[in-house]
Design a protein around this motif. Structure first.
Motif, PDB file in Angstrom:
ATOM      1  N   ARG A 121       0.835  -1.010  -0.299  1.00 34.98           N
ATOM      2  CA  ARG A 121      -0.708  -0.030   0.461  1.00 34.98           C
ATOM      3  C   ARG A 121       0.787   1.461   0.271  1.00 34.98           C
ATOM      4  NH1 ARG A 121      -3.303   0.871   4.819  1.00 34.98           N
ATOM      5  NH2 ARG A 121      -4.352   2.557   3.817  1.00 34.98           N
ATOM      6  N   GLN A 122       0.531   2.094  -0.343  1.00 33.71           N
ATOM      7  CA  GLN A 122       0.970   3.460   0.223  1.00 33.71           C
ATOM      8  C   GLN A 122      -0.721   4.783   0.467  1.00 33.71           C
ATOM      9  OE1 GLN A 122       4.323   5.437  -0.525  1.00 33.71           O
ATOM     10  NE2 GLN A 122       4.117   2.977   0.380  1.00 33.71           N
ATOM     11  N   GLY A 123      -0.669   4.731   1.599  1.00 34.16           N
ATOM     12  CA  GLY A 123      -1.528   5.741   1.534  1.00 34.16           C
ATOM     13  C   GLY A 123      -3.254   5.327   1.240  1.00 34.16           C
ATOM     14  N   ALA A 124      -3.637   5.375   1.163  1.00 37.26           N
ATOM     15  CA  ALA A 124      -5.021   5.546   0.213  1.00 37.26           C
ATOM     16  C   ALA A 124      -4.877   3.906  -0.783  1.00 37.26           C
ATOM     17  CB  ALA A 124      -6.547   6.094   0.739  1.00 37.26           C
ATOM     18  N   ASP A 125      -4.056   4.323  -1.691  1.00 38.73           N
ATOM     19  CA  ASP A 125      -3.856   2.718  -2.565  1.00 38.73           C
ATOM     20  C   ASP A 125      -3.671   1.639  -1.679  1.00 38.73           C
ATOM     21  OD1 ASP A 125      -4.413   4.719  -4.678  1.00 38.73           O
ATOM     22  OD2 ASP A 125      -2.407   5.523  -4.544  1.00 38.73           O
TER      23      ASP A 125
ATOM     24  N   GLN B 288      -0.768  -4.479  -6.126  1.00 37.32           N
ATOM     25  CA  GLN B 288       0.058  -3.662  -6.851  1.00 37.32           C
ATOM     26  C   GLN B 288       0.194  -2.208  -7.053  1.00 37.32           C
ATOM     27  OE1 GLN B 288      -3.785  -4.225  -6.542  1.00 37.32           O
ATOM     28  NE2 GLN B 288      -4.990  -2.675  -6.806  1.00 37.32           N
ATOM     29  N   TYR B 289       0.113  -1.870  -5.724  1.00 38.52           N
ATOM     30  CA  TYR B 289       1.267  -1.011  -5.187  1.00 38.52           C
ATOM     31  C   TYR B 289       2.073  -0.671  -3.883  1.00 38.52           C
ATOM     32  CZ  TYR B 289      -2.697   1.291  -6.885  1.00 38.52           C
ATOM     33  OH  TYR B 289      -4.550   1.586  -7.606  1.00 38.52           O
ATOM     34  N   ARG B 290       3.040  -1.670  -3.827  1.00 37.91           N
ATOM     35  CA  ARG B 290       3.940  -2.890  -2.943  1.00 37.91           C
ATOM     36  C   ARG B 290       5.050  -1.843  -4.043  1.00 37.91           C
ATOM     37  NH1 ARG B 290       2.953  -7.117  -7.334  1.00 37.91           N
ATOM     38  NH2 ARG B 290       5.150  -7.433  -8.240  1.00 37.91           N
ATOM     39  N   SER B 291       5.901  -1.799  -2.419  1.00 36.64           N
ATOM     40  CA  SER B 291       7.640  -0.976  -2.527  1.00 36.64           C
ATOM     41  C   SER B 291       8.332  -2.146  -2.888  1.00 36.64           C
ATOM     42  CB  SER B 291       7.704  -0.713  -1.373  1.00 36.64           C
ATOM     43  OG  SER B 291       8.954   0.243  -0.927  1.00 36.64           O
TER      44      SER B 291
ATOM     45  N   TYR C 278      -6.407  13.942  -7.131  1.00 37.85           N
ATOM     46  CA  TYR C 278      -5.308  13.116  -6.358  1.00 37.85           C
ATOM     47  C   TYR C 278      -4.034  13.627  -6.961  1.00 37.85           C
ATOM     48  CZ  TYR C 278      -2.910   8.737  -5.757  1.00 37.85           C
ATOM     49  OH  TYR C 278      -1.726   7.549  -5.697  1.00 37.85           O
ATOM     50  N   CYS C 279      -3.156  13.767  -7.755  1.00 36.87           N
ATOM     51  CA  CYS C 279      -1.939  14.490  -8.545  1.00 36.87           C
ATOM     52  C   CYS C 279      -2.396  16.095  -6.752  1.00 36.87           C
ATOM     53  CB  CYS C 279      -2.571  15.464  -9.599  1.00 36.87           C
ATOM     54  SG  CYS C 279      -2.276  13.521 -11.227  1.00 36.87           S
TER      55      CYS C 279
END
Length: 175
Positions: free
Chosen positions: A86-90, A94-97, A154-155
């Protein structure tokens, strides 16, 4: 000019793309999907979290203008490597580091950068180093998304703070 390309994932690729484009010496940024098993995945497929792909960027840079270490330290500045999948609300794999080395030399650089990050970030750095498989460019509307959509919500809420962190930490490398 000696160019190198790193494939890196740290949340939404729009943010990484925008932050890297602010750095001189970066010659190309391609938002892409990698690390999964489905051939030629679409954004919609990757968003399901079932393909195994991460949203990533392929960052090409001129090493005579910006050192590889700066590219990697910026990566660990623009996202939180202590958040698993995750990253925040994502949220989702698919949002992994993750870092995807092209060879043993890149693997060593990535391991050193992850070690440096673990000395700075409180908590465990969960960034994985995974084999570089097939890299699929994301759809055209995802390329340079921030520049094309600077007032998109989002941006403004997510990408701008990340870009500002990189700008502050790496001011000597700004375009």
């Amino acid at each position: 000019m000696t160019t190198t390309t790193f494939v890196l994932a740290g949340g939404c690729f729009w943010c990484l793309d925008a932050a890297y484009r602010a750095l001189k010496g970066v010659t190309e940024v391609v938002s892409c999907y990698t690390g999964g098993s489905a051939p030629h995945p679409s954004y919609e497929q990757v968003c399901t979290g079932t393909t195994g792909h991460a949203e990533a960027v392929a960052v090409t840079f001129d090493e005579s203008a910006i050192p590889a270490q700066v590219i990697l330290d910026a990566f660990f500045t623009m996202h939180d490597p202590t958040q698993l999948n995750r990253q925040g609300a994502d949220v989702g794999t698919q949002y992994r580091s993750a870092m995807f080395p092209a060879d043993d030399e890149q693997r060593k650089l990535f391991e050193e950068a992850r070690r440096r990050a673990s000395e700075i970030w409180p908590g465990e750095v969960v960034t994985t180093i995974e084999p570089l498989g097939e890299v699929y460019p994301a759809e055209e509307h995802h390329q340079d998304f921030f520049a094309k959509n600077p007032t998109q919500g989002y941006c403004l809420a997510v990408a701008v703070p990340k870009v500002n962190k990189v700008r502050a930490a790496f001011s000597e490398y700004l375009r």
